[in-house]
Design a protein around this motif. Structure first.
Motif, PDB file in Angstrom:
ATOM      1  N   MET A   1      23.842  -8.352  -5.341  1.00  0.00           N
ATOM      2  CA  MET A   1      22.805  -7.284  -5.427  1.00  0.00           C
ATOM      3  C   MET A   1      23.021  -6.262  -4.239  1.00  0.00           C
ATOM      4  N   SER A   2      22.950  -4.919  -4.587  1.00  0.00           N
ATOM      5  CA  SER A   2      23.199  -4.022  -3.599  1.00  0.00           C
ATOM      6  C   SER A   2      21.853  -3.875  -2.444  1.00  0.00           C
ATOM      7  N   LYS A   3      21.994  -3.242  -1.697  1.00  0.00           N
ATOM      8  CA  LYS A   3      20.784  -3.155  -0.618  1.00  0.00           C
ATOM      9  C   LYS A   3      20.041  -2.083  -1.013  1.00  0.00           C
ATOM     10  N   THR A   4      19.422  -2.166  -2.137  1.00  0.00           N
ATOM     11  CA  THR A   4      18.599  -1.142  -2.495  1.00  0.00           C
ATOM     12  C   THR A   4      17.319  -1.338  -3.195  1.00  0.00           C
ATOM     13  N   VAL A   5      16.373  -0.404  -2.725  1.00  0.00           N
ATOM     14  CA  VAL A   5      15.129  -0.660  -3.172  1.00  0.00           C
ATOM     15  C   VAL A   5      14.562   0.546  -4.319  1.00  0.00           C
ATOM     16  N   LEU A   6      13.779  -0.120  -5.231  1.00  0.00           N
ATOM     17  CA  LEU A   6      13.551   0.975  -6.285  1.00  0.00           C
ATOM     18  C   LEU A   6      11.854   1.038  -6.271  1.00  0.00           C
ATOM     19  N   PHE A   7      11.523   2.312  -6.084  1.00  0.00           N
ATOM     20  CA  PHE A   7      10.077   2.557  -6.280  1.00  0.00           C
ATOM     21  C   PHE A   7      10.095   3.252  -7.524  1.00  0.00           C
ATOM     22  N   VAL A   8       8.788   2.611  -8.443  1.00  0.00           N
ATOM     23  CA  VAL A   8       8.328   3.092  -9.701  1.00  0.00           C
ATOM     24  C   VAL A   8       6.813   3.679  -9.630  1.00  0.00           C
ATOM     25  N   ALA A   9       6.683   4.517 -10.220  1.00  0.00           N
ATOM     26  CA  ALA A   9       5.176   4.998 -10.407  1.00  0.00           C
ATOM     27  C   ALA A   9       5.235   6.128 -11.422  1.00  0.00           C
ATOM     28  N   SER A  10       4.077   6.410 -12.021  1.00  0.00           N
ATOM     29  CA  SER A  10       3.928   7.350 -13.215  1.00  0.00           C
ATOM     30  C   SER A  10       4.330   8.789 -12.827  1.00  0.00           C
ATOM     31  N   VAL A  11       3.964   9.217 -11.653  1.00  0.00           N
ATOM     32  CA  VAL A  11       4.118  10.600 -11.273  1.00  0.00           C
ATOM     33  C   VAL A  11       4.919  10.574  -9.884  1.00  0.00           C
ATOM     34  N   THR A  12       5.451  11.835  -9.441  1.00  0.00           N
ATOM     35  CA  THR A  12       6.336  11.797  -8.374  1.00  0.00           C
ATOM     36  C   THR A  12       5.598  12.656  -7.217  1.00  0.00           C
ATOM     37  N   LYS A  13       5.283  13.879  -7.291  1.00  0.00           N
ATOM     38  CA  LYS A  13       4.491  14.602  -6.414  1.00  0.00           C
ATOM     39  C   LYS A  13       3.230  13.932  -6.057  1.00  0.00           C
ATOM     40  N   LYS A  14       2.236  13.575  -7.045  1.00  0.00           N
ATOM     41  CA  LYS A  14       1.098  13.376  -6.823  1.00  0.00           C
ATOM     42  C   LYS A  14       0.701  11.910  -6.478  1.00  0.00           C
ATOM     43  N   HIS A  15       2.012  11.153  -6.352  1.00  0.00           N
ATOM     44  CA  HIS A  15       1.830   9.653  -6.115  1.00  0.00           C
ATOM     45  C   HIS A  15       3.146   9.013  -4.975  1.00  0.00           C
ATOM     46  N   ILE A  16       4.247   9.266  -5.644  1.00  0.00           N
ATOM     47  CA  ILE A  16       5.293   8.899  -4.582  1.00  0.00           C
ATOM     48  C   ILE A  16       5.404   9.635  -3.374  1.00  0.00           C
ATOM     49  N   ILE A  17       5.288  11.084  -3.288  1.00  0.00           N
ATOM     50  CA  ILE A  17       5.295  11.855  -2.065  1.00  0.00           C
ATOM     51  C   ILE A  17       4.089  11.907  -1.633  1.00  0.00           C
ATOM     52  N   GLN A  18       2.872  11.860  -2.087  1.00  0.00           N
ATOM     53  CA  GLN A  18       1.692  11.815  -1.459  1.00  0.00           C
ATOM     54  C   GLN A  18       1.345  10.457  -0.558  1.00  0.00           C
ATOM     55  N   PHE A  19       1.759   9.357  -1.252  1.00  0.00           N
ATOM     56  CA  PHE A  19       1.594   7.960  -0.690  1.00  0.00           C
ATOM     57  C   PHE A  19       2.670   7.184   0.088  1.00  0.00           C
ATOM     58  N   HIS A  20       3.905   7.508  -0.231  1.00  0.00           N
ATOM     59  CA  HIS A  20       4.732   6.202  -0.247  1.00  0.00           C
ATOM     60  C   HIS A  20       6.081   6.795   0.773  1.00  0.00           C
ATOM     61  N   LEU A  21       6.074   7.927   1.255  1.00  0.00           N
ATOM     62  CA  LEU A  21       7.131   8.452   2.256  1.00  0.00           C
ATOM     63  C   LEU A  21       7.402   7.868   3.362  1.00  0.00           C
ATOM     64  N   PRO A  22       6.391   7.250   4.026  1.00  0.00           N
ATOM     65  CA  PRO A  22       6.256   6.344   5.233  1.00  0.00           C
ATOM     66  C   PRO A  22       7.192   5.034   5.263  1.00  0.00           C
ATOM     67  N   TYR A  23       7.006   4.587   3.743  1.00  0.00           N
ATOM     68  CA  TYR A  23       7.405   3.244   3.460  1.00  0.00           C
ATOM     69  C   TYR A  23       8.950   3.393   3.221  1.00  0.00           C
ATOM     70  N   MET A  24       9.354   4.505   2.396  1.00  0.00           N
ATOM     71  CA  MET A  24      10.606   4.691   2.073  1.00  0.00           C
ATOM     72  C   MET A  24      11.387   5.027   3.173  1.00  0.00           C
ATOM     73  N   LYS A  25      10.644   5.834   4.124  1.00  0.00           N
ATOM     74  CA  LYS A  25      11.467   6.081   5.466  1.00  0.00           C
ATOM     75  C   LYS A  25      11.999   4.979   6.418  1.00  0.00           C
ATOM     76  N   TRP A  26      11.005   3.885   6.108  1.00  0.00           N
ATOM     77  CA  TRP A  26      10.998   2.749   6.978  1.00  0.00           C
ATOM     78  C   TRP A  26      12.175   1.907   6.323  1.00  0.00           C
ATOM     79  N   LEU A  27      12.328   1.812   5.178  1.00  0.00           N
ATOM     80  CA  LEU A  27      13.269   1.117   4.671  1.00  0.00           C
ATOM     81  C   LEU A  27      14.730   1.630   4.705  1.00  0.00           C
TER      82      LEU A  27
END
Length: 392
Positions: A1-27
């Motif tokens: 397996m690759s050292k890669t994490v996938l985030f899945v959500a219904s929308v990008t701007k109003k969910h991924i960008i709004q809520f999860h950037l600190p966790y993505m940066k940390w990873l």
């Protein structure tokens, strides 16, 4: 397996960008590539870019579990999973998470891919309509394809405990997905400059709302409550399916000069510093990030009583808590706060202290410990806090 994490959500701007950037940066900082798979909710003229993301895959997910188009999304996701051999997949939003977890069942079994699901508010809850039983059934089935369910309120935590009891699925509770309390408190914009932008008198009492404008958020209740109080202004941030309905209501009430639609605002957290109170009459909330951000800005809350707001809104301490949909209670709350600056200040200061519990530092520390249970991370002393929740 690759050292890669996938985030899945219904929308990008109003969910991924709004809520999860600190966790993505940390990873990323811990040596992982981050991929995002979500629907495109950008405006036509906006660049389709996601910070702290190595690869972004646009896959439309439809909120209705009955939408046949979701079968195409399922096939696209299966192909994506097969090509990238993810070490961890973190799922969000009910329908997208269900599709992703079902698509991951083979990778989880054969490749050892770990699957996490954060419930930002189960669609089934105490007092929910009968259709919610369908969501409960889906979540119960999907638990068998999930390594951990992460919840953000006590009611959902208890529900997840029951659903996961017969499966090897752990359950955790975290204090929301994190609020940048320091950044909100240190806003450089002045109250006057914010009001000047929207032509709001400096001495007027201003109530602010910041949410998607849909049936659940019940913005109409806020509008009627403010309209009932002469001289009180309201700034509504957000867009959504109920926008036209709300505009028509403002027109019927003759309040176009006092109730202002600001649209979707990336600087909504700054605009809080131009307001005197925050109104949040949702019928349902998983937690209610917008209200916690308002507390971080020192605003008293006027909220409906639901499982999310019960986590932090204390009637008579940092908020006035009303029955959802009871316009007269919300109108009375606006009247009380608009006539008592001392009470506003007291509730606002108490709310500031409450918001600290939901800081991004606290949430990220707890999520870091959860991530560390499912992927290989370099050891760092004193980086994570005590995990809230129990291992199964």
């Amino acid at each position: 397996m690759s050292k890669t994490v996938l985030f899945v959500a219904s929308v990008t701007k109003k969910h991924i960008i709004q809520f999860h950037l600190p966790y993505m940066k940390w990873l990323q900082e811990h040596g992982y590539k981050v991929h995002v798979c979500s629907g495109d909710d950008f405006e036509p003229d906006e660049p389709k870019t996601v910070p702290y993301c190595d690869e972004y895959f646009i896959v439309p997910f439809y909120r209705s579990p009955f939408a046949t188009s979701n079968f195409r999304s399922y096939r696209e996701l299966r192909k994506l999973i097969a090509e990238n051999k993810y070490e961890l997949v973190h799922c969000h939003t009910p329908v997208a998470a269900a599709i992703a977890r079902y698509a991951l069942r083979t990778a989880r079994k054969k490749q050892g891919t770990k699957v996490l699901y954060t419930a930002h508010g189960f669609h089934f809850y105490k007092g929910a309509p009968k259709i919610s039983k369908l969501y409960y059934l889906v979540e119960k089935i999907m638990a068998r394809y999930t390594d951990a369910v992460i919840t953000i309120n006590r009611e959902d935590y208890q529900a997840a405990e029951k659903m996961c009891r017969k499966h090897s699925c752990e359950v955790y509770e975290i204090p929301g997905i994190g609020v940048d309390v320091k950044r909100i408190a240190d806003c450089q914009r002045t109250r006057e400059s914010i009001r000047d932008e929207f032509k709001i008198p400096h001495d007027a009492f201003l109530v602010m709302s910041n949410s998607e404008i849909n049936e659940n958020k019940n913005v109409e209740c806020s509008i009627e409550a403010v309209a009932a109080n002469k001289g009180v202004y309201m700034l509504i941030c957000g867009t959504g399916k109920s926008m036209d309905k709300c505009r028509e209501l403002v027109g019927r009430l003759g309040c176009e000069d006092r109730i202002i639609f600001a649209g979707y605002r990336y600087d909504a957290k700054e605009l809080l510093h131009g307001a005197d109170a925050f109104i949040f009459p949702s019928y349902r909330e998983g937690l209610g990030l917008a209200a916690i951000e308002a507390m971080a800005a020192g605003l008293p809350l006027i909220v409906s009583d639901n499982r999310g707001t019960r986590e932090y809104a204390i009637n008579g301490t940092n908020a006035i808590v009303c029955d959802a949909g009871n316009v007269s209670q919300f109108a009375d709350a606006v009247k009380l706060l608009s006539s008592d600056a001392g009470l506003c200040s007291k509730y606002g200061e108490n709310g500031r202290k409450t918001a600290e519990k939901y800081s991004i530092e606290s949430s990220l520390a707890k999520m870091a410990e959860i991530y560390g249970r499912y992927i290989e991370l370099p050891e760092r002393k004193n980086e994570t806090g005590v995990l809230s929740g129990e291992n199964r």
